[in-house]
Scaffold this active site. Structure first.
Site, PDB file in Angstrom:
ATOM      1  N   HIS A 154     -11.807 -30.024 -25.534  1.00 16.85           N
ATOM      2  CA  HIS A 154     -11.963 -28.679 -25.005  1.00 16.85           C
ATOM      3  C   HIS A 154     -13.041 -27.981 -25.832  1.00 16.85           C
ATOM      4  CE1 HIS A 154     -10.857 -24.436 -24.259  1.00 16.85           C
ATOM      5  NE2 HIS A 154     -10.170 -24.849 -23.207  1.00 16.85           N
ATOM      6  N   ASP A 191      -5.326 -31.424 -31.831  1.00 13.42           N
ATOM      7  CA  ASP A 191      -5.176 -30.324 -30.882  1.00 13.42           C
ATOM      8  C   ASP A 191      -4.070 -30.694 -29.899  1.00 13.42           C
ATOM      9  OD1 ASP A 191      -5.325 -28.436 -28.890  1.00 13.42           O
ATOM     10  OD2 ASP A 191      -7.448 -28.774 -28.408  1.00 13.42           O
ATOM     11  N   GLN A 218      -2.298 -29.302 -25.026  1.00 16.77           N
ATOM     12  CA  GLN A 218      -1.882 -29.904 -23.756  1.00 16.77           C
ATOM     13  C   GLN A 218      -0.761 -30.916 -23.932  1.00 16.77           C
ATOM     14  OE1 GLN A 218      -2.811 -29.021 -20.742  1.00 16.77           O
ATOM     15  NE2 GLN A 218      -4.297 -27.524 -21.463  1.00 16.77           N
ATOM     16  N   LYS A 233       0.973 -22.273 -23.231  1.00 16.33           N
ATOM     17  CA  LYS A 233       0.939 -23.603 -22.602  1.00 16.33           C
ATOM     18  C   LYS A 233       2.313 -24.265 -22.613  1.00 16.33           C
ATOM     19  CE  LYS A 233      -3.770 -23.882 -22.723  1.00 16.33           C
ATOM     20  NZ  LYS A 233      -4.673 -24.009 -21.575  1.00 16.33           N
ATOM     21  N   CYS A 259     -13.434 -25.723 -19.194  1.00 18.97           N
ATOM     22  CA  CYS A 259     -13.857 -25.569 -20.594  1.00 18.97           C
ATOM     23  C   CYS A 259     -13.955 -26.922 -21.284  1.00 18.97           C
ATOM     24  CB  CYS A 259     -12.902 -24.650 -21.359  1.00 18.97           C
ATOM     25  SG  CYS A 259     -12.934 -22.946 -20.783  1.00 18.97           S
TER      26      CYS A 259
END
Length: 611
Positions: A326, A403, A406, A429, A567
């Site tokens: 991202h 990260d 997600q 999220k 993004c």
């Protein structure tokens, strides 16, 4: 019900009249709940799962108000990224509250009352057709099959005593109690795309439709159509438990934290720090001192890039990322490189969207200081081999940031199993509020990082000559933080713990396979990203159809998807496209949602001018 009928009365077939009597006695305990008309014709009355209540009632009975989801949270050997998922720790180690008195409409008495009823029925009759005898209070059923997908086998009956939690509605909130545990078999059947399709033995049938009712916004209508929310990779919807927790905070606890002696400050501080503990447990961190509240994953990455990077990155040093990132995991590192003269190196992916580990490792040298990469791609759904990538970074003396923005809504996460030095995610999220997120950092790393903002709350002492900072995490939480939304994030974690992340992952794997098969049946449709390990994202293009126009056509039918570059422009350009249509899944999505998506695409694909 005060004089239990002895089991010898059931020497033969159960007496229908007696069962009707028991059912009437049960429903009499709940004002407003009417027992169904049972009659005397059926030889027995099977008990079925009602969904959100977690209880079991005779067919046709009115569904009682939701008190949580009785679910299991097994580890799932062989289920892609869940293979190494550790057993979650007990959620509520404190002693259980006193049992409520049966009756008076108190739904907390539901398990006890049902247990009393079921204790009168012999195991062979109580268990039902799919439940092993001897386990009448925890019946299991096979996971849902996947219509339209060949080779999906029929699941055998599940073993009793599987791992999980169930809700206990206490006066001061909802807590969780542990259920027994048992190992589960592996799953091996896979979709040609690598999506695991075999129903998982031992996982309770997942009632997504019942879970959907916990999310008020999903009752909305858009353009006269029922809302189908398939834009979960952008943001997830919020369960009623989170909304009500925010209301309760502002009605009864609202205050600044840590710096007052009055009652509301104590309540607010307790709620805020309790949320930190919930996050610690959710991530498997070793200490609450490793959990920093921030605005979201973007701010967390910027914090690391500025606070850690500003002290440790110099000209000629190297930072490794991947093609899957991202923009939030590219731009802060580019900015750091521009300030310091460091070099950004990018790990390539193959034609399925998978990181090529051999090439990734070749990027490391003795000048590599940190690797920062996603656990799940927001654009493709690729699940990266995060633990292996962390290990490679460590072998070369570099730190690793993962990260997880997600990942956290799709699968169990344990930062100690991953071995990472930093882990970041955003609350919105994972069914929590916007404007709140988390940075996990290893304590020994955080302890030597300077603060990146100055102000109140992060100081131990200030003079005009010198400031002494608080230890982590306070030193990274300058000023008044987003207290209420941290508390809301804690409520979202409670909600997910009640369902079980492994249960959610298993359902989404099956739904992903079902959706993949449906989309691939549409002529001209091409999936972008076909990795062997995927989670919750289906990115596609259709020949001759601009993605934005497809998104508009779906919106007219009440179906919300993302259409654009997400993004994540570098990875889309790697596949020769500037934009895709991206339906993305969550625990409340159903096969009916997928059927509606596929139907609209199929109808419009035959007449592209209308799209």
């Amino acid at each position: 019900m005060s004089d239990p009928v002895p089991n010898p009365l059931f020497a033969g077939a159960p007496d229908p009249a007696l069962i009707a009597q028991m059912a009437n006695a049960f429903f009499a305990a709940f004002p407003g709940q009417t027992a169904p008309s049972l009659g005397v014709a059926p030889p027995s009355i099977p008990l079925v799962e009602t969904g959100p209540s977690g209880g079991f009632v005779p067919p046709g009975a009115p569904t009682p108000p939701s008190v949580g989801h009785l679910t299991t949270t097994p580890t799932l050997p062989g289920l892609g990224p869940l293979a190494a998922a550790p057993k979650p720790p007990p959620v509520n180690p404190t002693s259980a509250p006193p049992a409520p008195v049966p009756g008076d409409g108190d739904l907390r008495t539901l398990p006890a009352l049902l247990g009393s009823v079921l204790s009168l029925v012999p195991p062979d009759h109580a268990a039902g057709p799919d439940v092993p005898s001897g386990s009448p209070n925890l019946p299991e059923s096979s996971a849902p099959d996947l219509p339209g997908v060949p080779s999906a086998p029929t699941s055998p009956p599940a073993a009793p005593g599987v791992e999980g939690y169930y809700f206990i509605d206490e006066a001061d909130g909802v807590s969780l109690r542990e259920a027994p545990t048992a190992p589960l078999p592996s799953r091996t059947d896979t979709h040609p795309l690598g999506v695991d399709l075999a129903p998982s033995s031992g996982v309770r049938a997942f009632d997504a439709a019942a879970i959907r009712r916990d999310f008020p916004i999903l009752s909305e209508h858009v353009h006269g159509k029922r809302l189908i929310w398939l834009d979960n990779a952008a943001t997830t919807q919020k369960p009623r438990a989170v909304i009500e927790r925010l209301d309760r905070y502002y009605e009864h606890e609202n205050s600044n934290i840590h710096r007052a002696a009055h009652a509301l400050a104590a309540r607010s501080t307790d709620a805020y720090e309790a949320a930190r503990e919930k996050v610690r447990r959710f991530l498997g961190a070793g200490s609450v001192e490793e959990i920093v509240f921030v605005r979201g994953a973007t701010e967390a990455i910027n914090l690391v890039a500025q606070a850690w990077g500003g002290r440790n990155i110099r000209a000629g040093d190297e930072i490794v990322v991947s093609w899957l990132e991202h923009h939030a995991n590219i731009v802060p590192w580019q900015q750091l490189c521009a300030r310091t003269g460091a070099k950004l190196k990018v790990a390539p992916v193959d034609d399925h969207g998978q990181v090529i580990l051999e090439e990734y490792e070749r990027l490391f040298t003795d000048r590599t200081r940190i690797a920062s990469f996603t656990q799940v791609s927001n654009a493709l759904g690729t699940v990266t081999p995060a633990a292996e990538m962390v290990a490679i970074a460590h072998r070369h003396g570099a730190l690793a940031l993962v990260d997880g923005a997600q990942a956290v809504s799709h699968m169990p996460v344990d930062v100690q199993v991953l071995g990472c030095d930093f882990y970041v995610f955003s609350g919105h999220k994972v069914f929590g509020p916007t404007g709140i997120g988390v940075l996990y950092g290893r304590k020994d790393v955080l302890d030597v990082m300077p603060p990146w903002q100055g102000g109140g709350n992060m100081i131990a002492d200030v003079t005009f000559e010198k400031t002494v900072y608080q230890p982590a995490p306070s030193r990274f939480e300058a000023g008044t933080g987003n207290i209420a939304d941290a508390v809301g994030l804690g409520a979202a974690i409670d909600y997910l713990d009640g369902i079980g992340m492994a249960n959610i992952a298993a359902w989404e794997h099956e739904l992903l396979g079902y959706a993949s098969a449906g989309l691939l049946s549409i002529p001209g449709l091409r999936l972008i990203g076909t990795a062997a390990e995927k989670a919750g994202v289906l990115s596609f293009v259709i020949d001759g159809c601009p993605p934005i126009e497809i998104g508009k056509a779906l919106d007219r039918e009440g179906i919300a998807v993302r259409a654009g570059h997400h993004c994540a422009q570098p990875i889309l350009r790697r596949f020769g496209v500037e934009a895709t249509v991206r339906p993305s899944l969550a625990l409340y999505n159903t096969r009916e949602d997928i059927d509606a998506l596929v139907d609209v695409l199929r109808r419009n694909h035959g007449a592209r001018r209308t799209i």
